[in-house]
Design a protein around this motif. Sequence first.
Motif, PDB file in Angstrom:
ATOM      1  N   ALA A 106      30.178  50.210 -29.257  1.00 27.21           N
ATOM      2  CA  ALA A 106      30.038  50.272 -30.707  1.00 27.21           C
ATOM      3  C   ALA A 106      29.246  51.460 -31.227  1.00 27.21           C
ATOM      4  N   THR A 107      28.311  51.995 -30.474  1.00 26.05           N
ATOM      5  CA  THR A 107      27.404  52.979 -31.066  1.00 26.05           C
ATOM      6  C   THR A 107      27.401  54.315 -30.323  1.00 26.05           C
ATOM      7  N   MET A 108      26.862  54.356 -29.098  1.00 24.96           N
ATOM      8  CA  MET A 108      26.703  55.650 -28.440  1.00 24.96           C
ATOM      9  C   MET A 108      28.026  56.383 -28.273  1.00 24.96           C
ATOM     10  N   VAL A 109      29.032  55.708 -27.746  1.00 24.90           N
ATOM     11  CA  VAL A 109      30.315  56.380 -27.539  1.00 24.90           C
ATOM     12  C   VAL A 109      30.983  56.733 -28.864  1.00 24.90           C
ATOM     13  N   ALA A 110      30.583  56.033 -29.920  1.00 24.29           N
ATOM     14  CA  ALA A 110      31.117  56.366 -31.248  1.00 24.29           C
ATOM     15  C   ALA A 110      30.399  57.552 -31.866  1.00 24.29           C
ATOM     16  N   ALA A 111      29.281  57.981 -31.258  1.00 20.50           N
ATOM     17  CA  ALA A 111      28.527  59.108 -31.806  1.00 20.50           C
ATOM     18  C   ALA A 111      29.363  60.376 -31.816  1.00 20.50           C
ATOM     19  N   GLY A 112      30.224  60.533 -30.803  1.00 23.26           N
ATOM     20  CA  GLY A 112      31.075  61.712 -30.767  1.00 23.26           C
ATOM     21  C   GLY A 112      32.034  61.753 -31.942  1.00 23.26           C
ATOM     22  N   ILE A 113      32.613  60.598 -32.278  1.00 24.26           N
ATOM     23  CA  ILE A 113      33.526  60.527 -33.421  1.00 24.26           C
ATOM     24  C   ILE A 113      32.765  60.818 -34.716  1.00 24.26           C
ATOM     25  N   PHE A 114      31.583  60.225 -34.841  1.00 23.32           N
ATOM     26  CA  PHE A 114      30.765  60.448 -36.026  1.00 23.32           C
ATOM     27  C   PHE A 114      30.413  61.925 -36.173  1.00 23.32           C
ATOM     28  N   MET A 115      30.060  62.567 -35.058  1.00 27.76           N
ATOM     29  CA  MET A 115      29.702  63.984 -35.113  1.00 27.76           C
ATOM     30  C   MET A 115      30.890  64.838 -35.560  1.00 27.76           C
ATOM     31  N   LEU A 116      32.077  64.519 -35.059  1.00 26.48           N
ATOM     32  CA  LEU A 116      33.272  65.255 -35.484  1.00 26.48           C
ATOM     33  C   LEU A 116      33.487  65.121 -36.990  1.00 26.48           C
ATOM     34  N   CYS A 117      33.324  63.916 -37.505  1.00 26.10           N
ATOM     35  CA  CYS A 117      33.500  63.712 -38.945  1.00 26.10           C
ATOM     36  C   CYS A 117      32.420  64.438 -39.745  1.00 26.10           C
ATOM     37  N   ARG A 118      31.235  64.581 -39.155  1.00 26.33           N
ATOM     38  CA  ARG A 118      30.156  65.317 -39.812  1.00 26.33           C
ATOM     39  C   ARG A 118      30.513  66.801 -39.993  1.00 26.33           C
ATOM     40  N   ILE A 119      31.181  67.377 -38.997  1.00 26.93           N
ATOM     41  CA  ILE A 119      31.502  68.811 -39.058  1.00 26.93           C
ATOM     42  C   ILE A 119      32.974  69.035 -39.381  1.00 26.93           C
ATOM     43  N   GLU A 120      33.583  68.061 -40.033  1.00 28.98           N
ATOM     44  CA  GLU A 120      35.008  68.148 -40.336  1.00 28.98           C
ATOM     45  C   GLU A 120      35.398  69.402 -41.109  1.00 28.98           C
ATOM     46  N   PRO A 121      34.590  69.886 -42.073  1.00 29.10           N
ATOM     47  CA  PRO A 121      34.985  71.117 -42.775  1.00 29.10           C
ATOM     48  C   PRO A 121      35.173  72.307 -41.835  1.00 29.10           C
ATOM     49  N   LEU A 122      34.430  72.337 -40.744  1.00 26.85           N
ATOM     50  CA  LEU A 122      34.603  73.417 -39.771  1.00 26.85           C
ATOM     51  C   LEU A 122      35.955  73.303 -39.075  1.00 26.85           C
ATOM     52  N   PHE A 123      36.356  72.086 -38.734  1.00 26.97           N
ATOM     53  CA  PHE A 123      37.658  71.881 -38.097  1.00 26.97           C
ATOM     54  C   PHE A 123      38.804  72.109 -39.071  1.00 26.97           C
ATOM     55  N   ALA A 124      38.545  71.897 -40.352  1.00 23.75           N
ATOM     56  CA  ALA A 124      39.612  72.054 -41.345  1.00 23.75           C
ATOM     57  C   ALA A 124      40.145  73.473 -41.378  1.00 23.75           C
ATOM     58  N   ILE A 125      39.326  74.447 -40.983  1.00 25.70           N
ATOM     59  CA  ILE A 125      39.773  75.838 -40.948  1.00 25.70           C
ATOM     60  C   ILE A 125      40.053  76.273 -39.513  1.00 25.70           C
ATOM     61  N   SER A 126      40.239  75.288 -38.619  1.00 20.73           N
ATOM     62  CA  SER A 126      40.493  75.572 -37.200  1.00 20.73           C
ATOM     63  C   SER A 126      41.703  74.772 -36.733  1.00 20.73           C
ATOM     64  N   PRO A 127      42.903  75.119 -37.146  1.00 17.73           N
ATOM     65  CA  PRO A 127      44.090  74.314 -36.806  1.00 17.73           C
ATOM     66  C   PRO A 127      44.344  74.227 -35.304  1.00 17.73           C
ATOM     67  N   LEU A 128      44.080  75.297 -34.561  1.00 18.75           N
ATOM     68  CA  LEU A 128      44.267  75.247 -33.115  1.00 18.75           C
ATOM     69  C   LEU A 128      43.346  74.215 -32.489  1.00 18.75           C
ATOM     70  N   ALA A 129      42.092  74.192 -32.938  1.00 20.40           N
ATOM     71  CA  ALA A 129      41.136  73.218 -32.424  1.00 20.40           C
ATOM     72  C   ALA A 129      41.592  71.795 -32.738  1.00 20.40           C
ATOM     73  N   LEU A 130      42.130  71.579 -33.928  1.00 17.29           N
ATOM     74  CA  LEU A 130      42.605  70.243 -34.295  1.00 17.29           C
ATOM     75  C   LEU A 130      43.760  69.803 -33.398  1.00 17.29           C
ATOM     76  N   ASP A 131      44.639  70.716 -33.052  1.00 15.71           N
ATOM     77  CA  ASP A 131      45.749  70.373 -32.158  1.00 15.71           C
ATOM     78  C   ASP A 131      45.233  69.974 -30.775  1.00 15.71           C
ATOM     79  N   VAL A 132      44.256  70.721 -30.273  1.00 16.82           N
ATOM     80  CA  VAL A 132      43.665  70.383 -28.970  1.00 16.82           C
ATOM     81  C   VAL A 132      43.013  69.008 -29.028  1.00 16.82           C
TER      82      VAL A 132
END
Length: 635
Positions: free
Chosen positions: A254-280
Amino acid sequence: MTPSVFGYSATIVALVTLLTPLASAFVIALFLRRQGSIASLVSTLTAAVITTGGLALAYSGARFSESAVWLSLGDFTLSLGIKFDDLSALMISIVGVVGLCVHVFSLGYMHDDEAKARYFGGLSIFMFSMLGIVLADNLFMIFIFWELVGFSSYVLINHYHAKQSAADASKKAFITNRVGDFGFILGIIGCYYAFGTVNLTEIAAATGTGIGTNVIALLLFCGAVGKSAQVPLHVWLPDAMEGPTPVSALIHAATMVAAGIFMLCRIEPLFAISPLALDVVTWIGAVTALYAALCAITQSDIKKVLAYSTLSQLGYMVAAFGLGRLEIIPDGAKGTLSFIAAGAGAAMFHLTTHAFFKALMFLGSGSVIHGCHHEQDIFKMGGLSKKMPVTFITFTIGVAAIAGLPFLSGFFSKDAILHLAQEKNYPVFIVLFITAILTSFYMVRMWKLVFLGAPRSEDASHAHEGGLSMTLPLVVLAVLAVLGGYTHGGLSLYGHAFEGVWSQIPHAEGAGVYVMSLVILLVGAGSAYAFYQPSATDTLETKAPAAFGFLAVLKASFDAAYNWYVSKVQQRFAMLLDFLERIFLSGLIIRGLSGVVGLVGIGARALHTGSLHTYVYWFLAGAAVLWAFAGGWLN
């Protein structure tokens, strides 16, 4: 002006919520190491404070950002701050509620454990670390708490440190996560180099394109690959089941392993301009989801089945995040632009529902293990539906939720992800659809072997329900597993508290959603119920040994590859470095220079004869050299 909660500044309430578990850990470590019962109460009361503070902050509407400079080196400054928006409000609610349920359950499960104080102290330091990630307003601060979470996980997995398997599992988890964290810290450094900041709000406001941004995003994603156990760094999570079962529910579901997902959502604007990264990201999540689902089919340990299920569901979340693309739409009311990120909304929605039903099933498995006198083999169970009715009913709700039974929480969140995949990437949709069928297949397999039929061992014959401290958390989580998917309307548990997240959730409409869910259930759950018999042997292994063998090899392939790499490549490279170090560094350089120094020393000592005549000759020779140098003869 910062809003108030309980009549106090929201910042103060957030700090108290964050620091209370740290204080609890210190008190237990310094004063209560031999007072397990008192330590357990202190830690549980701390969890209650966290839950109260977290829910009050979330539902009060308080959304704020505060920071203060902690370290300044030239132009570089490191701040400690709190960023409390809808995303952190949702996450702190999950951590608080699930954490409190785990603490209460642990009161009964760990009642006779001699190291109970160390266990509850570990829970408190973990809660502090996890809350730090949730509230942090910059990547450096996230990384500090990220490493503390890794330390906490190491301590709790290694609780039964006298067992070699537990010691090995804790080291494996710690080392594997360090591999991902190395990429994470490189990404943080790259982010500071590219944008001049690591503050989450400032990163969201920055813009950039090109290969550099993709590389930074993928390096940051390495941290999520390690912490959220994605292929190829997934190998630590199944072994981490060596820790106490409530730890598995809290950290590994419920928590620790979900930290990775939470972190991705935190930096989502960075991924929004990184389409290759999103595909990976999308394909790593999809591959993890399918791979882990296949591995779960052959497991006989009840906790290992749930561990691989967690891997698979985390893959679902990662794939959902990668499928999202920022869509810029005009905001007519404000005349500005707003951003709709469907991937993050779907990922966080499934993270929320998964936290409830997977924590329920992990604690349910703990109840089963406790009732069966610490037996974990599902082929040695059976007949527990009558002996443990509360566990049976609540566990069944969890199985139905993860299988996607309509109107339960898992149905809504899986629907969001499958709908998003169907729109954005049809091959990924096929992979996730097959994974959903496999999920219902292996979960019904486990459920039938554990609860139906006749008891297949002496321990199962004498199984019994736990006390109130173990059954009450199951009932609470079962209610959340039913209602947790209702984000809008009269049944919603959330109101408008997390609208910033819920507004990003994609939803399909029409009868097709229900048809797809029923197909998944009929094919997956129906075939498992018809195929498996409550017996002491695996029906698949008996009737299809080739398929069973293939799945077993698939499961062991990564560990075998890593073992080969360590023994054949890494170890030999280390031996080569050791050889070169002995020859060149220790031999030629250190010993060589020490030999020269020794010779000089021997010569210098030879000059000290104690004879006045010898010293006079050396004085005259030195004077002659000085005179020649001064006269220009030696220039």
